[in-house]
Design a protein around this motif. Structure first.
Motif, PDB file in Angstrom:
ATOM      1  N   LYS A 165       0.831  -1.198   0.000  1.00 14.44           N
ATOM      2  CA  LYS A 165       0.000   0.000   0.000  1.00 14.44           C
ATOM      3  C   LYS A 165       0.865   1.247   0.000  1.00 14.44           C
ATOM      4  CE  LYS A 165      -4.150  -1.798   2.153  1.00 14.44           C
ATOM      5  NZ  LYS A 165      -5.130  -1.600   3.210  1.00 14.44           N
ATOM      6  N   VAL A 166       0.337   2.298  -0.618  1.00 19.78           N
ATOM      7  CA  VAL A 166       1.061   3.568  -0.678  1.00 19.78           C
ATOM      8  C   VAL A 166       0.181   4.684  -0.119  1.00 19.78           C
ATOM      9  CG1 VAL A 166       2.453   2.922  -2.668  1.00 19.78           C
ATOM     10  CG2 VAL A 166       0.259   4.011  -3.023  1.00 19.78           C
ATOM     11  N   ASN A 167       0.822   5.733   0.332  1.00 14.32           N
ATOM     12  CA  ASN A 167       0.096   6.929   0.765  1.00 14.32           C
ATOM     13  C   ASN A 167      -0.107   7.832  -0.432  1.00 14.32           C
ATOM     14  OD1 ASN A 167       0.055   6.142   3.471  1.00 14.32           O
ATOM     15  ND2 ASN A 167       2.094   6.984   3.802  1.00 14.32           N
ATOM     16  N   LYS A 168      -1.149   8.641  -0.373  1.00 18.80           N
ATOM     17  CA  LYS A 168      -1.422   9.554  -1.471  1.00 18.80           C
ATOM     18  C   LYS A 168      -0.345  10.626  -1.527  1.00 18.80           C
ATOM     19  CE  LYS A 168      -4.734  12.570  -3.580  1.00 18.80           C
ATOM     20  NZ  LYS A 168      -5.932  13.317  -3.498  1.00 18.80           N
ATOM     21  N   PRO A 169       0.286  10.769  -2.699  1.00 15.98           N
ATOM     22  CA  PRO A 169       1.284  11.836  -2.822  1.00 15.98           C
ATOM     23  C   PRO A 169       0.616  13.207  -2.777  1.00 15.98           C
ATOM     24  CG  PRO A 169       1.022  10.681  -4.914  1.00 15.98           C
ATOM     25  CD  PRO A 169       0.161   9.987  -3.904  1.00 15.98           C
ATOM     26  N   ILE A 170       1.323  14.154  -2.229  1.00 14.00           N
ATOM     27  CA  ILE A 170       0.794  15.518  -2.143  1.00 14.00           C
ATOM     28  C   ILE A 170       1.199  16.263  -3.412  1.00 14.00           C
ATOM     29  CG2 ILE A 170       0.858  17.675  -0.859  1.00 14.00           C
ATOM     30  CD1 ILE A 170       1.491  15.970   1.630  1.00 14.00           C
ATOM     31  N   LEU A 171       0.203  16.741  -4.147  1.00 12.47           N
ATOM     32  CA  LEU A 171       0.470  17.486  -5.377  1.00 12.47           C
ATOM     33  C   LEU A 171       0.540  18.970  -5.060  1.00 12.47           C
ATOM     34  CD1 LEU A 171      -2.004  15.617  -7.751  1.00 12.47           C
ATOM     35  CD2 LEU A 171       0.456  15.358  -7.649  1.00 12.47           C
ATOM     36  N   ASP A 172       1.575  19.626  -5.566  1.00  7.26           N
ATOM     37  CA  ASP A 172       1.687  21.070  -5.374  1.00  7.26           C
ATOM     38  C   ASP A 172       0.837  21.788  -6.428  1.00  7.26           C
ATOM     39  OD1 ASP A 172       3.192  20.517  -7.585  1.00  7.26           O
ATOM     40  OD2 ASP A 172       4.966  21.613  -6.942  1.00  7.26           O
ATOM     41  N   GLU A 173       0.787  23.092  -6.354  1.00  9.89           N
ATOM     42  CA  GLU A 173      -0.052  23.869  -7.274  1.00  9.89           C
ATOM     43  C   GLU A 173       0.387  23.704  -8.719  1.00  9.89           C
ATOM     44  OE1 GLU A 173      -0.873  27.928  -6.255  1.00  9.89           O
ATOM     45  OE2 GLU A 173      -0.982  27.439  -4.119  1.00  9.89           O
ATOM     46  N   ASP A 174       1.698  23.613  -8.955  1.00  8.40           N
ATOM     47  CA  ASP A 174       2.189  23.430 -10.322  1.00  8.40           C
ATOM     48  C   ASP A 174       1.751  22.078 -10.884  1.00  8.40           C
ATOM     49  OD1 ASP A 174       3.446  25.888 -10.333  1.00  8.40           O
ATOM     50  OD2 ASP A 174       5.380  25.075  -9.669  1.00  8.40           O
ATOM     51  N   GLY A 175       1.843  21.040 -10.068  1.00 12.65           N
ATOM     52  CA  GLY A 175       1.424  19.716 -10.503  1.00 12.65           C
ATOM     53  C   GLY A 175      -0.061  19.671 -10.820  1.00 12.65           C
ATOM     54  N   LEU A 176      -0.859  20.302  -9.975  1.00 12.81           N
ATOM     55  CA  LEU A 176      -2.300  20.355 -10.220  1.00 12.81           C
ATOM     56  C   LEU A 176      -2.626  21.149 -11.480  1.00 12.81           C
ATOM     57  CD1 LEU A 176      -3.608  20.912  -6.576  1.00 12.81           C
ATOM     58  CD2 LEU A 176      -3.855  18.844  -7.969  1.00 12.81           C
ATOM     59  N   ALA A 177      -1.890  22.233 -11.702  1.00  7.91           N
ATOM     60  CA  ALA A 177      -2.123  23.051 -12.899  1.00  7.91           C
ATOM     61  C   ALA A 177      -1.777  22.270 -14.163  1.00  7.91           C
ATOM     62  CB  ALA A 177      -1.307  24.336 -12.824  1.00  7.91           C
ATOM     63  N   LYS A 178      -0.685  21.500 -14.133  1.00  8.84           N
ATOM     64  CA  LYS A 178      -0.311  20.684 -15.296  1.00  8.84           C
ATOM     65  C   LYS A 178      -1.369  19.621 -15.593  1.00  8.84           C
ATOM     66  CE  LYS A 178       4.667  21.261 -14.817  1.00  8.84           C
ATOM     67  NZ  LYS A 178       5.943  20.634 -14.474  1.00  8.84           N
ATOM     68  N   ILE A 179      -1.862  18.987 -14.533  1.00  6.50           N
ATOM     69  CA  ILE A 179      -2.901  17.965 -14.715  1.00  6.50           C
ATOM     70  C   ILE A 179      -4.163  18.590 -15.288  1.00  6.50           C
ATOM     71  CG2 ILE A 179      -4.489  16.457 -13.438  1.00  6.50           C
ATOM     72  CD1 ILE A 179      -2.123  15.710 -11.640  1.00  6.50           C
ATOM     73  N   GLU A 180      -4.543  19.738 -14.747  1.00  8.96           N
ATOM     74  CA  GLU A 180      -5.748  20.420 -15.213  1.00  8.96           C
ATOM     75  C   GLU A 180      -5.624  20.813 -16.687  1.00  8.96           C
ATOM     76  OE1 GLU A 180      -8.504  24.255 -13.920  1.00  8.96           O
ATOM     77  OE2 GLU A 180      -6.681  23.772 -12.798  1.00  8.96           O
TER      78      GLU A 180
END
Length: 107
Positions: free
Chosen positions: A29-44
């Motif tokens: 099992k893994v923990n959910k990685p924390i996405l920073d604002e840049d990572g979220l913006a790229k995904i979006e």
């Protein structure tokens, strides 16, 4: 011959076997990685681009401690329910909550 030597056999109770198997499962099992604002913006941006040009994406999701992948097209973004509707290659619609997404990549 085996005279004078003690032979040991592994003996485990069923409860111990079950506990060891469960511990091995828990190690994966893994923990959910924390996405920073840049990572979220790229995904979006990637999701919007894929919707515009009808491109398939690979969505990596965290479900019960394991990362699963869904490959498909973003069919709809529901901002009220905070989820994506993803249509896979078998035309099945998956409701994916925003908070379960770990990563999105082009296929």
């Amino acid at each position: 011959m085996d005279r004078g030597n003690i032979k040991w056999t592994a003996m485990m109770l069923p409860e111990h076997v079950a506990a060891v198997k469960q511990e091995l499962i828990n190690l994966e099992k893994v923990n959910k990685p924390i996405l920073d604002e840049d990572g979220l913006a790229k995904i979006e941006l990637l999701i919007y681009e894929a919707m515009e040009y009808n491109l398939p994406l690979e969505f990596k999701l965290l479900k019960k401690g394991y990362i699963e992948s869904i490959i498909g097209h973003t069919h709809f973004i529901d901002y009220i329910k905070k989820e994506f509707l993803i249509k896979d290659k078998n035309d099945l619609i998956h409701n994916v909550p925003f908070q379960k997404i770990v990563d999105v990549q082009k296929v």
